[in-house]
Scaffold this motif. Structure first.
Motif, short mmCIF file in Angstrom:
data_model
loop_
_atom_site.label_atom_id
_atom_site.label_comp_id
_atom_site.label_asym_id
_atom_site.label_seq_id
_atom_site.Cartn_x
_atom_site.Cartn_y
_atom_site.Cartn_z
N GLY A 1 0.95 -1.09 0.36
CA GLY A 1 -0.15 -0.12 -0.22
C GLY A 1 0.96 1.18 0.07
N TYR A 2 2.14 0.79 -0.06
CA TYR A 2 3.16 2.27 0.01
C TYR A 2 3.44 2.39 -1.32
CZ TYR A 2 3.64 1.38 4.55
OH TYR A 2 3.20 1.42 6.84
N ALA A 3 3.63 3.56 -2.04
CA ALA A 3 4.09 4.26 -2.93
C ALA A 3 5.65 4.52 -2.42
CB ALA A 3 4.25 5.84 -2.87
N MET A 4 6.58 4.07 -3.71
CA MET A 4 8.05 3.66 -3.21
C MET A 4 9.20 4.44 -4.61
SD MET A 4 8.56 -0.39 -2.68
CE MET A 4 9.87 -0.18 -2.07
N ALA A 5 10.21 5.02 -4.00
CA ALA A 5 11.60 5.02 -4.64
C ALA A 5 12.40 4.69 -5.11
CB ALA A 5 11.22 6.83 -4.22
N TRP A 6 12.76 4.98 -6.14
CA TRP A 6 14.49 4.91 -5.57
C TRP A 6 15.56 6.58 -5.69
CZ3 TRP A 6 17.19 0.30 -4.90
CH2 TRP A 6 16.48 -0.35 -5.49
N PHE A 7 16.31 6.47 -4.84
CA PHE A 7 16.89 7.96 -5.15
C PHE A 7 18.37 7.50 -5.20
CE2 PHE A 7 14.70 11.16 -2.86
CZ PHE A 7 13.78 10.81 -3.13
N LYS B 1 28.36 14.25 -3.71
CA LYS B 1 26.87 15.13 -3.65
C LYS B 1 25.55 14.62 -2.98
CE LYS B 1 27.77 15.41 -8.72
NZ LYS B 1 27.39 15.09 -10.15
N GLU B 2 24.15 15.31 -3.06
CA GLU B 2 23.19 14.85 -1.80
C GLU B 2 22.39 13.93 -2.60
OE1 GLU B 2 22.85 19.49 -0.25
OE2 GLU B 2 21.03 18.18 -1.29
N ARG B 3 21.91 12.97 -1.67
CA ARG B 3 20.84 12.47 -1.95
C ARG B 3 19.80 12.60 -2.93
NH1 ARG B 3 19.30 7.47 2.11
NH2 ARG B 3 21.33 7.53 1.70
N GLU B 4 19.69 12.03 -4.59
CA GLU B 4 18.86 12.83 -5.25
C GLU B 4 17.68 11.60 -5.78
OE1 GLU B 4 20.73 13.89 -9.45
OE2 GLU B 4 21.43 12.00 -9.32
N PHE B 5 16.42 12.29 -5.88
CA PHE B 5 15.74 11.34 -6.45
C PHE B 5 15.77 10.72 -7.61
CE2 PHE B 5 11.26 10.42 -7.25
CZ PHE B 5 11.38 10.85 -8.45
N ALA C 1 13.31 3.53 -1.26
CA ALA C 1 12.61 4.56 -0.30
C ALA C 1 11.01 3.68 -0.05
CB ALA C 1 12.69 5.53 -0.28
N ALA C 2 10.33 4.02 1.00
CA ALA C 2 8.66 3.15 1.18
C ALA C 2 8.39 4.72 2.08
CB ALA C 2 8.92 2.23 1.34
N ALA C 3 6.66 5.74 1.36
CA ALA C 3 6.25 6.14 1.54
C ALA C 3 5.24 6.06 2.52
CB ALA C 3 6.46 7.39 0.95
N ARG C 4 4.87 6.19 3.54
CA ARG C 4 3.81 6.04 3.76
C ARG C 4 2.09 6.36 3.18
NH1 ARG C 4 6.04 6.45 9.59
NH2 ARG C 4 6.37 4.63 10.30
N ARG C 5 2.63 6.31 1.89
CA ARG C 5 0.91 6.96 0.94
C ARG C 5 1.34 5.67 -0.11
NH1 ARG C 5 3.97 9.62 -2.31
NH2 ARG C 5 6.09 10.52 -1.34
N SER C 6 -0.08 6.16 -0.73
CA SER C 6 0.25 5.31 -2.08
C SER C 6 0.35 5.50 -3.51
CB SER C 6 -1.63 4.57 -1.81
OG SER C 6 -2.17 5.00 -2.21
N TYR C 7 0.04 6.95 -3.05
CA TYR C 7 0.06 7.67 -5.03
C TYR C 7 1.43 8.52 -4.19
CZ TYR C 7 -0.97 11.22 -1.18
OH TYR C 7 -0.93 12.48 -0.02
N VAL C 8 1.59 8.91 -6.12
CA VAL C 8 2.50 10.06 -6.69
C VAL C 8 1.87 10.99 -7.38
CG1 VAL C 8 4.32 7.43 -6.27
CG2 VAL C 8 3.09 8.29 -8.59
N LEU D 1 9.78 14.21 -4.49
CA LEU D 1 11.23 14.10 -4.70
C LEU D 1 11.78 14.18 -3.95
CD1 LEU D 1 10.67 16.73 -7.83
CD2 LEU D 1 10.26 13.87 -7.74
N GLN D 2 11.81 15.08 -2.52
CA GLN D 2 13.02 14.78 -1.24
C GLN D 2 13.52 13.54 -0.59
OE1 GLN D 2 15.09 17.63 -1.98
NE2 GLN D 2 13.61 17.77 -3.60
N PRO D 3 14.17 13.46 0.27
CA PRO D 3 14.69 12.17 0.79
C PRO D 3 13.32 12.24 1.65
CG PRO D 3 16.90 12.80 -0.02
CD PRO D 3 15.33 13.97 -0.30
N ASN D 4 12.95 13.39 2.20
CA ASN D 4 12.02 13.83 3.48
C ASN D 4 10.53 13.03 3.43
OD1 ASN D 4 14.52 14.51 5.75
ND2 ASN D 4 13.35 16.60 5.40
#
Length: 128
Positions: A31-37, A43-47, A97-104, A110-113
Motif C-alpha cells: 500500500g506504499y508508494a516507493m522510490a529510488w534515490f 553530492k546530496e541524495r537525489e531523486f 525508499a517507501a512512503a506511508r502513502r499510496s499515491y505519487v 522528490l525529497q528524501p524527507n
C-alpha cells in the motif's frame, strides 16, 4: 517496522545495463508508494524515480528518463529498477525508499524527507 534491502548493484561498462532489486521485510509495502534515490560522490541524495502503490503511475528524473524503468511486484513485496544505457555519471549508491502513502504526483515527493523507510543502498559503478 518495514525493512528494505537493495541488491543488484555492481560494476558495468558505459552503455551497459543492470537491474536493481529492493525487497521488503517486517511488513508489506503493497500500500506504499516507493522510490529510488541515488547519491553520487560529493553530492546530496537525489531523486531517481517513484511508483505508486499499485504500479499504475511512475515518474522519473529528467536525467534518467528513457533509460531507467521502475517496476514493482507486490506479491513479492519487491521494487525494481532497470538501468540501461548507463553512463559514468550514473555512478553512485542507489537507495530504495517507501512512503506511508499510496499515491505519487508529478514534481512532488522528490525529497528524501518525503519517504519513511530506507534501505542501506547498493553501489553502481559505470566505467567509461
Amino acid at each position: 517496522q518495514v525493512q528494505l534491502v537493495e541488491s543488484g548493484g555492481g560494476l558495468v561498462e558505459a552503455g551497459g545495463s543492470l537491474r536493481l532489486s529492493c525487497t521488503a521485510s517486517g511488513g508489506t509495502v503493497a500500500g506504499y508508494a516507493m522510490a529510488w534515490f541515488r547519491q553520487c560522490s560529493g553530492k546530496e541524495r537525489e531523486f531517481v524515480s517513484t511508483i505508486s502503490a499499485f504500479g499504475g503511475t511512475s515518474y522519473y528524473a529528467d536525467s534518467v528518463k528513457g533509460r531507467f524503468t521502475i517496476s514493482r511486484d507486490n506479491r513479492k513485496n519487491s521494487l525494481y529498477l532497470q538501468l540501461s544505457s548507463l553512463r559514468p555519471e550514473d555512478t553512485g549508491v542507489y537507495y530504495c525508499a517507501a512512503a506511508r502513502r499510496s499515491y505519487v504526483r508529478a514534481n512532488e515527493f522528490l525529497q528524501p524527507n518525503d519517504y519513511d523507510f530506507w534501505g542501506q543502498g547498493t553501489q553502481v559503478t559505470v566505467s567509461s
